[in-house]
Motif scaffolding. Structure first.
Motif, PDB file in Angstrom:
ATOM      1  N   LEU A  80      18.684   2.464 -13.194  1.00 21.16           N
ATOM      2  CA  LEU A  80      18.814   1.777 -14.475  1.00 21.16           C
ATOM      3  C   LEU A  80      18.763   2.772 -15.633  1.00 21.16           C
ATOM      4  O   LEU A  80      17.885   3.643 -15.676  1.00 21.16           O
ATOM      5  N   PRO A  81      19.686   2.664 -16.599  1.00 24.08           N
ATOM      6  CA  PRO A  81      19.651   3.532 -17.785  1.00 24.08           C
ATOM      7  C   PRO A  81      18.365   3.303 -18.574  1.00 24.08           C
ATOM      8  O   PRO A  81      17.804   2.211 -18.567  1.00 24.08           O
ATOM      9  N   THR A  82      17.909   4.332 -19.260  1.00 16.40           N
ATOM     10  CA  THR A  82      16.650   4.256 -20.001  1.00 16.40           C
ATOM     11  C   THR A  82      16.646   3.123 -21.017  1.00 16.40           C
ATOM     12  O   THR A  82      15.657   2.380 -21.145  1.00 16.40           O
ATOM     13  N   LYS A  83      17.756   2.954 -21.747  1.00 18.49           N
ATOM     14  CA  LYS A  83      17.824   1.903 -22.762  1.00 18.49           C
ATOM     15  C   LYS A  83      17.665   0.515 -22.140  1.00 18.49           C
ATOM     16  O   LYS A  83      16.986  -0.359 -22.697  1.00 18.49           O
ATOM     17  N   HIS A  86       0.816  -1.217   0.000  1.00 12.85           N
ATOM     18  CA  HIS A  86       0.000   0.000   0.000  1.00 12.85           C
ATOM     19  C   HIS A  86       0.850   1.269   0.000  1.00 12.85           C
ATOM     20  O   HIS A  86       0.430   2.293  -0.549  1.00 12.85           O
ATOM     21  N   ARG A  87       2.015   1.178   0.613  1.00 13.75           N
ATOM     22  CA  ARG A  87       2.912   2.346   0.650  1.00 13.75           C
ATOM     23  C   ARG A  87       4.095   2.187  -0.306  1.00 13.75           C
ATOM     24  O   ARG A  87       5.088   2.907  -0.217  1.00 13.75           O
ATOM     25  N   GLY A  88       3.965   1.237  -1.202  1.00 14.44           N
ATOM     26  CA  GLY A  88       4.968   1.052  -2.237  1.00 14.44           C
ATOM     27  C   GLY A  88       6.230   0.373  -1.760  1.00 14.44           C
ATOM     28  O   GLY A  88       6.357  -0.059  -0.617  1.00 14.44           O
ATOM     29  N   CYS A  89       7.186   0.262  -2.669  1.00 12.60           N
ATOM     30  CA  CYS A  89       8.473  -0.396  -2.405  1.00 12.60           C
ATOM     31  C   CYS A  89       9.590   0.585  -2.726  1.00 12.60           C
ATOM     32  O   CYS A  89       9.769   0.986  -3.887  1.00 12.60           O
ATOM     33  N   GLU A  90      10.337   0.967  -1.719  1.00  8.87           N
ATOM     34  CA  GLU A  90      11.411   1.936  -1.925  1.00  8.87           C
ATOM     35  C   GLU A  90      12.504   1.387  -2.835  1.00  8.87           C
ATOM     36  O   GLU A  90      13.152   2.146  -3.561  1.00  8.87           O
ATOM     37  N   PHE A  91      12.702   0.064  -2.786  1.00 15.62           N
ATOM     38  CA  PHE A  91      13.745  -0.500  -3.647  1.00 15.62           C
ATOM     39  C   PHE A  91      13.368  -0.358  -5.125  1.00 15.62           C
ATOM     40  O   PHE A  91      14.237  -0.272  -5.990  1.00 15.62           O
ATOM     41  N   ALA A  92      12.049  -0.290  -5.415  1.00 14.87           N
ATOM     42  CA  ALA A  92      11.604  -0.090  -6.800  1.00 14.87           C
ATOM     43  C   ALA A  92      11.965   1.319  -7.272  1.00 14.87           C
ATOM     44  O   ALA A  92      12.379   1.511  -8.424  1.00 14.87           O
ATOM     45  N   ASP A  93      11.816   2.306  -6.376  1.00 14.74           N
ATOM     46  CA  ASP A  93      12.248   3.674  -6.712  1.00 14.74           C
ATOM     47  C   ASP A  93      13.728   3.685  -7.056  1.00 14.74           C
ATOM     48  O   ASP A  93      14.153   4.327  -8.034  1.00 14.74           O
ATOM     49  N   TYR A  94      14.517   2.986  -6.237  1.00 14.83           N
ATOM     50  CA  TYR A  94      15.971   2.970  -6.427  1.00 14.83           C
ATOM     51  C   TYR A  94      16.339   2.340  -7.770  1.00 14.83           C
ATOM     52  O   TYR A  94      17.129   2.901  -8.536  1.00 14.83           O
ATOM     53  N   LEU A  95      15.741   1.173  -8.059  1.00 16.60           N
ATOM     54  CA  LEU A  95      16.077   0.480  -9.303  1.00 16.60           C
ATOM     55  C   LEU A  95      15.691   1.306 -10.532  1.00 16.60           C
ATOM     56  O   LEU A  95      16.468   1.410 -11.487  1.00 16.60           O
ATOM     57  N   TYR A 113      15.196 -10.712  -1.150  1.00 14.25           N
ATOM     58  CA  TYR A 113      14.970 -10.426   0.269  1.00 14.25           C
ATOM     59  C   TYR A 113      15.985  -9.429   0.826  1.00 14.25           C
ATOM     60  O   TYR A 113      15.617  -8.466   1.492  1.00 14.25           O
ATOM     61  N   ARG A 114      17.259  -9.661   0.546  1.00 16.44           N
ATOM     62  CA  ARG A 114      18.309  -8.795   1.100  1.00 16.44           C
ATOM     63  C   ARG A 114      18.226  -7.380   0.516  1.00 16.44           C
ATOM     64  O   ARG A 114      18.435  -6.391   1.223  1.00 16.44           O
ATOM     65  N   LEU A 115      17.947  -7.295  -0.784  1.00 14.85           N
ATOM     66  CA  LEU A 115      17.822  -5.985  -1.419  1.00 14.85           C
ATOM     67  C   LEU A 115      16.653  -5.213  -0.811  1.00 14.85           C
ATOM     68  O   LEU A 115      16.786  -4.032  -0.456  1.00 14.85           O
ATOM     69  N   VAL A 116      15.515  -5.874  -0.672  1.00 13.97           N
ATOM     70  CA  VAL A 116      14.343  -5.218  -0.102  1.00 13.97           C
ATOM     71  C   VAL A 116      14.611  -4.823   1.349  1.00 13.97           C
ATOM     72  O   VAL A 116      14.205  -3.734   1.795  1.00 13.97           O
ATOM     73  N   ARG A 117      15.296  -5.674   2.086  1.00 13.19           N
ATOM     74  CA  ARG A 117      15.565  -5.395   3.499  1.00 13.19           C
ATOM     75  C   ARG A 117      16.404  -4.123   3.664  1.00 13.19           C
ATOM     76  O   ARG A 117      16.194  -3.346   4.606  1.00 13.19           O
ATOM     77  N   SER A 118      17.349  -3.901   2.761  1.00 10.66           N
ATOM     78  CA  SER A 118      18.209  -2.712   2.874  1.00 10.66           C
ATOM     79  C   SER A 118      17.430  -1.419   2.660  1.00 10.66           C
ATOM     80  O   SER A 118      17.842  -0.350   3.133  1.00 10.66           O
ATOM     81  N   SER A 153       6.254   1.053 -12.135  1.00 11.32           N
ATOM     82  CA  SER A 153       6.282   2.454 -11.682  1.00 11.32           C
ATOM     83  C   SER A 153       5.181   2.735 -10.674  1.00 11.32           C
ATOM     84  O   SER A 153       5.362   3.507  -9.731  1.00 11.32           O
ATOM     85  N   ASP A 154       4.021   2.102 -10.849  1.00 11.54           N
ATOM     86  CA  ASP A 154       2.911   2.323  -9.928  1.00 11.54           C
ATOM     87  C   ASP A 154       3.104   1.647  -8.579  1.00 11.54           C
ATOM     88  O   ASP A 154       2.306   1.851  -7.659  1.00 11.54           O
ATOM     89  N   LEU A 155       4.160   0.836  -8.461  1.00 12.64           N
ATOM     90  CA  LEU A 155       4.461   0.173  -7.187  1.00 12.64           C
ATOM     91  C   LEU A 155       5.584   0.847  -6.404  1.00 12.64           C
ATOM     92  O   LEU A 155       5.955   0.383  -5.332  1.00 12.64           O
ATOM     93  N   THR A 156       6.124   1.936  -6.930  1.00 14.64           N
ATOM     94  CA  THR A 156       7.173   2.664  -6.217  1.00 14.64           C
ATOM     95  C   THR A 156       6.581   3.372  -5.013  1.00 14.64           C
ATOM     96  O   THR A 156       5.380   3.683  -4.966  1.00 14.64           O
ATOM     97  N   ALA A 157       7.422   3.624  -4.023  1.00 15.18           N
ATOM     98  CA  ALA A 157       6.962   4.315  -2.808  1.00 15.18           C
ATOM     99  C   ALA A 157       6.453   5.715  -3.134  1.00 15.18           C
ATOM    100  O   ALA A 157       5.454   6.174  -2.565  1.00 15.18           O
TER     101      ALA A 157
END
Length: 450
Positions: free
Chosen positions: A306-309, A293-302, A380-385, A337-341
């Motif tokens: 990541l380069p556009t290409k 519901h409050r998104g995933c911060e790791f998705a914002d980071y990725l 798991y480890r990536l999300v945990r950070s 994108s809709d799952l980012t924090a």
């Protein structure tokens, strides 16, 4: 008494297999030829029906699986007895003398032991390999590879027997439980239930996203439907599809409303449909399962790194695959994108709860990275950070929404993953019966009048 009877029966059958395996040396020592047909007949029956106690199992699959376990236990016991007997024979403890005095007899005897025990072993292994649902591909491969390594093969065999025997007992108890409460229809809710899947999955006819859960609910009276929407689309596009599906379900059933149980992104899609697209009048309750519901911060980071290409290349690959699976207009980047924090924070400011709808949420968490199935053991480890304790994809703090909220896990290293919560792998998690969890969840909705 039953356990004592089973022990005595197993001991008698072990003696029968031992006698058959060592028939050559036994006849040579006692000269009783009538033992041959008796032992042959007994051995034949044992390999067909290893244990009368397994007759109480409720399905043919469980009986085959249980008898396979019994054969493997008998194999271990009879091999141990035969080894002790052969060592004593080789040492000259019997009238037939030592191997030095009667080498031909003991050589032939050893060959017969190998053949007889191989029959028992492969009979058991084939049965459980063909019928076990919990053994899994990994354990089956380990069993095949390690079967040729001395000592290790015994350890692996013990693990296989333990896994399968637990499965047989657990599944049989579930069948008996469902039979005992069949007439109660504890999951027969006032409104039908619509199960809504998460991102990158679809509702398949032969590979249900919800595993064994729908069938268990239906056994207990529930009326089940599915969202049937695309696997990858923006929240708004998914919500539009889901509204049409809601109308279809209501028309088909004649019910005034539905109960929604939504997993992962499906919970966000349904909330948007209820609050922003007028689905409030169709929905009595919504239960979100492991929804970010409050998104995933790791998705914002990725997405920011990541380069556009590269992003476009990944999106094109996924979209092509999803289109082959049935999506008419998949949009990988819009879904992610809709799952980012940041996106969820902005959306939550305008997507408010509908007063006439009951909201509740449930989440889970893994206790260690290694306890998650691939690829959740890596993520798991990536999300945990970024998001702290999580289920392999979504942080614990992102789950809560609505009037009530629960976070689930189990003791020890295992925990409960994002996939475990929908029975994605059809795996029996120790101390967490996911099918019974949903039965109780729907029963609670029934008690609330939904």
């Amino acid at each position: 008494m039953k356990s004592i009877g089973k022990m005595m029966l197993r001991l008698m059958i072990t003696c029968m297999i031992f006698g058959m395996a060592n028939i050559y040396s036994l006849i040579g020592m006692v000269g009783k030829l009538w033992l041959v047909p008796v032992l042959l007949f007994g051995f034949f029956i044992i390999n067909i029906v290893p244990s009368v106690f397994n007759m109480g199992l409720q399905t043919p699959r469980l009986r085959i699986c249980g008898n396979g376990c019994e054969l493997l236990c008998l194999f271990l016991l009879s091999v141990a007895v035969s080894v002790v007997y052969s060592v004593m024979g080789f040492a000259g403890c019997f009238p037939a003398g030592s191997v030095m005095e009667n080498s031909k007899m003991w050589l032939v005897n050893t060959l017969i032991v190998f053949i007889v025990e191989a029959i028992v072993f492969w009979n058991g292994m084939i049965r459980i390999y063909m019928t076990s649902g919990q053994l899994g591909v990994r354990m089956r491969v380990i069993g095949i590879i390690c079967g040729w390594i001395p000592i290790v093969n015994l350890i692996v065999l013990g693990m296989i027997i333990h896994t399968v025997s637990d499965e047989v007992a657990f599944e049989n108890d579930k069948i008996l439980l469902d039979k005992s409460r069949k007439d109660l229809q504890i999951c027969k809710t006032q409104y039908p239930i619509m199960l809504v899947h998460g991102v990158f999955f679809r509702d398949f006819r032969y590979l249900n996203y919800w595993g064994r859960i729908p069938k268990e609910l239906e056994k207990n009276g529930a009326v089940i439907f599915y969202g049937n929407h695309q696997s990858a689309a923006s929240v708004e596009e998914s919500a539009i599809e889901l509204i049409e599906r809601m109308k279809q379900v209501l028309k088909e059933t004649g019910a005034p409303k539905i109960n929604i149980i939504a997993h992962s992104k499906g919970g966000i899609d349904c909330r948007y449909a209820i609050s922003m697209l007028g689905a409030e009048e169709y929905v009595a309750s919504i239960t979100t399962i492991n929804t970010p519901h409050r998104g995933c911060e790791f998705a914002d980071y990725l997405l920011s790194k990541l380069p556009t290409k590269q992003k476009d290349r990944i999106a094109a690959t996924y979209n092509a695959a999803l289109k082959r699976l049935g999506d008419h207009k998949p949009d990988f980047l819009a879904a992610v994108s809709d799952l980012t924090a940041s996106a969820c924070e902005a959306r939550n400011k305008i997507v408010k709860n509908a007063e006439s709808v009951y909201y509740q949420s449930i989440g889970s968490k893994l206790n260690t990275a290694s306890s998650g199935r691939f690829p959740l053991n890596f993520s798991y480890r990536l999300v945990r950070s970024f998001d702290g304790p999580n289920d392999g994809l979504v942080g614990e703090s992102s789950f809560p929404w609505g009037e009530t909220h629960r976070i689930l896990t189990v003791k020890g290293r295992r925990g409960i993953s994002h996939g475990d919560m929908i029975d994605l792998n059809r795996e029996n998690v120790p101390d967490f019966d996911v099918r019974e969890f949903y039965v109780q969840l729907v029963q609670e909705l029934k008690k609330k009048g939904f």
